[in-house]
Enzyme design. Structure first.
Site, PDB file in Angstrom:
ATOM      1  N   GLY A  75       0.433  18.817  11.881  1.00 13.12           N
ATOM      2  CA  GLY A  75       1.253  19.046  10.796  1.00 13.12           C
ATOM      3  C   GLY A  75       0.801  20.094   9.453  1.00 13.12           C
ATOM      4  O   GLY A  75      -0.064  20.819   9.986  1.00 13.12           O
TER       5      GLY A  75
ATOM      6  N   TYR B 140       9.433   5.845   2.440  1.00 12.83           N
ATOM      7  CA  TYR B 140       7.988   6.556   2.646  1.00 12.83           C
ATOM      8  C   TYR B 140       7.104   6.104   1.677  1.00 12.83           C
ATOM      9  O   TYR B 140       5.899   5.579   1.893  1.00 12.83           O
ATOM     10  CB  TYR B 140       8.382   7.959   2.254  1.00 12.83           C
ATOM     11  CG  TYR B 140       6.933   8.817   2.328  1.00 12.83           C
ATOM     12  CD1 TYR B 140       5.936   8.907   3.504  1.00 12.83           C
ATOM     13  CD2 TYR B 140       6.495   9.666   0.988  1.00 12.83           C
ATOM     14  CE1 TYR B 140       4.988   9.802   3.304  1.00 12.83           C
ATOM     15  CE2 TYR B 140       5.468  10.149   1.053  1.00 12.83           C
ATOM     16  CZ  TYR B 140       4.880  10.494   2.112  1.00 12.83           C
ATOM     17  OH  TYR B 140       3.550  11.390   2.073  1.00 12.83           O
TER      18      TYR B 140
HETATM   19  P1  NAD Z   1       3.682  16.773   8.511  1.00 16.05           P
HETATM   20  O1  NAD Z   1       5.144  16.114   8.492  1.00 16.05           O
HETATM   21  O2  NAD Z   1       3.614  18.086   8.294  1.00 16.05           O
HETATM   22  O3  NAD Z   1       2.881  16.342   9.850  1.00 16.05           O
HETATM   23  C1  NAD Z   1       2.896  15.172  10.640  1.00 16.05           C
HETATM   24  C2  NAD Z   1       2.504  15.529  11.934  1.00 16.05           C
HETATM   25  O4  NAD Z   1       2.663  14.183  12.446  1.00 16.05           O
HETATM   26  C3  NAD Z   1       3.407  16.618  12.811  1.00 16.05           C
HETATM   27  O5  NAD Z   1       2.865  17.550  13.512  1.00 16.05           O
HETATM   28  C4  NAD Z   1       4.261  15.554  13.817  1.00 16.05           C
HETATM   29  O6  NAD Z   1       4.581  16.107  15.068  1.00 16.05           O
HETATM   30  C5  NAD Z   1       3.180  14.327  13.915  1.00 16.05           C
HETATM   31  N1  NAD Z   1       3.716  13.212  14.356  1.00 16.05           N
HETATM   32  C6  NAD Z   1       4.998  12.469  13.902  1.00 16.05           C
HETATM   33  N2  NAD Z   1       5.192  11.212  14.541  1.00 16.05           N
HETATM   34  C7  NAD Z   1       4.162  11.056  15.591  1.00 16.05           C
HETATM   35  C8  NAD Z   1       3.756  10.107  16.254  1.00 16.05           C
HETATM   36  N3  NAD Z   1       4.472   9.193  16.573  1.00 16.05           N
HETATM   37  N4  NAD Z   1       2.591  10.519  17.042  1.00 16.05           N
HETATM   38  C9  NAD Z   1       2.138  11.352  17.004  1.00 16.05           C
HETATM   39  N5  NAD Z   1       2.061  12.277  16.197  1.00 16.05           N
HETATM   40  C10 NAD Z   1       3.068  12.261  15.199  1.00 16.05           C
HETATM   41  O7  NAD Z   1       2.901  16.019   7.682  1.00 16.05           O
HETATM   42  P2  NAD Z   1       1.742  16.523   6.631  1.00 16.05           P
HETATM   43  O8  NAD Z   1       2.428  17.037   5.510  1.00 16.05           O
HETATM   44  O9  NAD Z   1       0.639  17.123   7.394  1.00 16.05           O
HETATM   45  O10 NAD Z   1       1.139  15.057   5.940  1.00 16.05           O
HETATM   46  C11 NAD Z   1      -0.218  14.527   6.839  1.00 16.05           C
HETATM   47  C12 NAD Z   1      -0.235  13.268   6.013  1.00 16.05           C
HETATM   48  O11 NAD Z   1      -0.604  13.166   4.478  1.00 16.05           O
HETATM   49  C13 NAD Z   1       0.940  12.094   6.274  1.00 16.05           C
HETATM   50  O12 NAD Z   1       0.342  10.964   6.173  1.00 16.05           O
HETATM   51  C14 NAD Z   1       1.720  12.258   4.790  1.00 16.05           C
HETATM   52  O13 NAD Z   1       2.122  11.245   4.236  1.00 16.05           O
HETATM   53  C15 NAD Z   1       0.509  12.498   3.888  1.00 16.05           C
HETATM   54  N6  NAD Z   1       0.696  13.444   2.688  1.00 16.05           N
HETATM   55  C16 NAD Z   1       1.213  14.694   2.476  1.00 16.05           C
HETATM   56  C17 NAD Z   1       1.645  15.248   1.530  1.00 16.05           C
HETATM   57  C18 NAD Z   1       2.123  16.734   1.433  1.00 16.05           C
HETATM   58  O14 NAD Z   1       2.370  17.309   0.584  1.00 16.05           O
HETATM   59  N7  NAD Z   1       1.912  17.493   2.752  1.00 16.05           N
HETATM   60  C19 NAD Z   1       1.380  14.748   0.164  1.00 16.05           C
HETATM   61  C20 NAD Z   1       1.225  13.445   0.296  1.00 16.05           C
HETATM   62  C21 NAD Z   1       0.709  12.814   1.437  1.00 16.05           C
HETATM   63  N1  SER Z   2       4.668  15.884  -0.315  1.00 18.52           N
HETATM   64  C1  SER Z   2       5.148  14.673   0.156  1.00 18.52           C
HETATM   65  C2  SER Z   2       6.648  14.382  -0.119  1.00 18.52           C
HETATM   66  O1  SER Z   2       7.371  15.095  -0.740  1.00 18.52           O
HETATM   67  C3  SER Z   2       4.367  13.618  -0.980  1.00 18.52           C
HETATM   68  O2  SER Z   2       3.774  12.641  -0.355  1.00 18.52           O
HETATM   69  O3  SER Z   2       7.023  13.679   0.663  1.00 18.52           O
END
Ligand code: NAD
Ligand code: SER
Length: 314
Positions: free
Chosen positions: A13, A141
């Site tokens: 991700g 979410y």
């Molecule tokens: P993303 O959507 O880019 O990546 C998620 C990854 O999880 C993907 O590669 C997907 O293939 C994998 N995935 C989905 N379902 C799966 C499963 N059943 N088994 C295994 N892998 C699976 O997410 P991200 O932006 O990298 O976020 C990572 C974490 O950080 C998440 O928990 C998200 O809630 C949290 N987060 C992200 C942000 C942001 O701005 N990116 C902000 C707040 C919180």
């Molecule tokens: N970047 C994330 C979203 O927009 C915040 O958790 O869902």
């Protein structure tokens, strides 16, 4: 070389792909096992294809690699989750329970589980939102992250499992693309700018949201995970702040370096999600407990984003 063996779930991700490389740089490539639902190419260390909903497969990987730490990043984010709420709830919660249970049963030393600013809703203070604020989120979410934080706290209090968590703001980085969130525009806008394309933003120009540049997000994560356990006093999830900006402010920051950049606004369903989140976050507890301090502001981030993306699109 540190002796821990780390499993990253969701390593493909936006955050996982960068965090995997940071952990490999610190622990050694063979000590960090990347895993994802999807096959991932060009890995610099071991990779396992894993559906985090499959608890037996997860336990098998933990046994096989003698895992001592798990970073559970797999989740369905805010915008994607609203398209199919029960599916998002199922993935976000069932994968977390699988991780917490395998960690408890196999004596995993530390678990990392990110939460989000999405835990807040309109009843929360809209600016400088405190750590211990009312949590009534309006997205599935956000509901899953409130529940997840509380389960993390429960496993810590009930079983002594060392689960640590940060409520990330929207993360912006040049290394990877975002995966279905409401803050995704803040990455997309830079890609459009360096390609000389007009950008249509799905949020209104004056929508403030808390954001964080990827190097700060990775540094915060490693800092929290390396902190002595007694310093980690918040066992739900830490508020974390980097910067606050609106789409109009990012566009202005880009225009300082690319005066021809053009933006227009066509708000869609994600506007309501953004409107339900605070514009800024009070992260005093993270600063006081384990020394958090962000390094990037908007203009510093813009300079770095444009520098790297120009090379990428050359
Ligand atoms: P993303 O959507 O880019 O990546 C998620 C990854 O999880 C993907 O590669 C997907 O293939 C994998 N995935 C989905 N379902 C799966 C499963 N059943 N088994 C295994 N892998 C699976 O997410 P991200 O932006 O990298 O976020 C990572 C974490 O950080 C998440 O928990 C998200 O809630 C949290 N987060 C992200 C942000 C942001 O701005 N990116 C902000 C707040 C919180
Ligand atoms: N970047 C994330 C979203 O927009 C915040 O958790 O869902």
């Amino acid at each position: 070389m540190k002796q821990d063996k780390i499993l990253i779930i969701g390593a493909g991700g936006q955050i996982g792909s960068v965090l995997t490389e940071a952990l490999r740089a610190s622990f050694g490539n063979d000590h960090v096992i990347a895993s994802d639902l999807r096959p991932l190419n060009n890995q610099t260390g071991p990779f396992e294809q894993l559906d985090a909903l499959n608890s037996r497969a997860l336990a098998g990987i933990v046994n096989k690699h003698r895992i001592t730490q798990i970073y559970h990043l797999a989740a369905i984010l805010s915008a994607s989750g609203e398209k199919n709420p029960l599916w998002a709830w199922d993935i976000n919660m069932r994968s977390l329970f699988n991780v917490l249970e395998v960690a408890r049963k196999k004596n995993i030393k530390k678990v990392y589980y990110p939460s989000s600013i999405a835990v807040f809703g309109r009843e929360a203070a809209p600016t400088n939102t405190p750590q211990f604020e009312v949590l009534i989120p309006e997205t599935v979410y956000g509901i899953s992250k409130v529940a997840g934080e509380n389960w993390a706290n429960y496993y810590f209090k009930r079983y002594g499992l060392d689960v640590r968590s940060i409520r990330y703001p929207g993360i912006v980085g040049h290394e990877s693309m975002p995966g279905g969130g409401t803050t995704d525009y803040a990455v997309d806008i830079y890609h459009y700018a360096v390609q000389g394309k007009h950008f249509e933003c799905f949020l209104r120009e004056n929508t403030p949201l808390p954001m964080l540049y990827m190097p700060d997000a990775i540094r915060a994560t490693l800092q929290l995970m390396e902190a002595p356990a007694e310093k980690v006093k918040v066992r739900t999830s830490y508020n974390l702040s980097g910067m606050t900006f609106t789409p109009q402010a990012v566009a202005a920051s880009i225009k300082k370096q690319m005066p021809d950049f053009q933006i227009s606004y066509a708000p869609d369903f994600r506007q309501a999600i953004a409107d339900s989140w605070p514009g800024s976050i009070d992260d005093t507890h993270a600063r006081e407990d384990w020394g958090w301090k962000p390094e990037y502001d908007l203009d510093a981030m813009t300079t770095d984003m444009l520098f790297h993306l120009k090379k990428q699109y050359r």
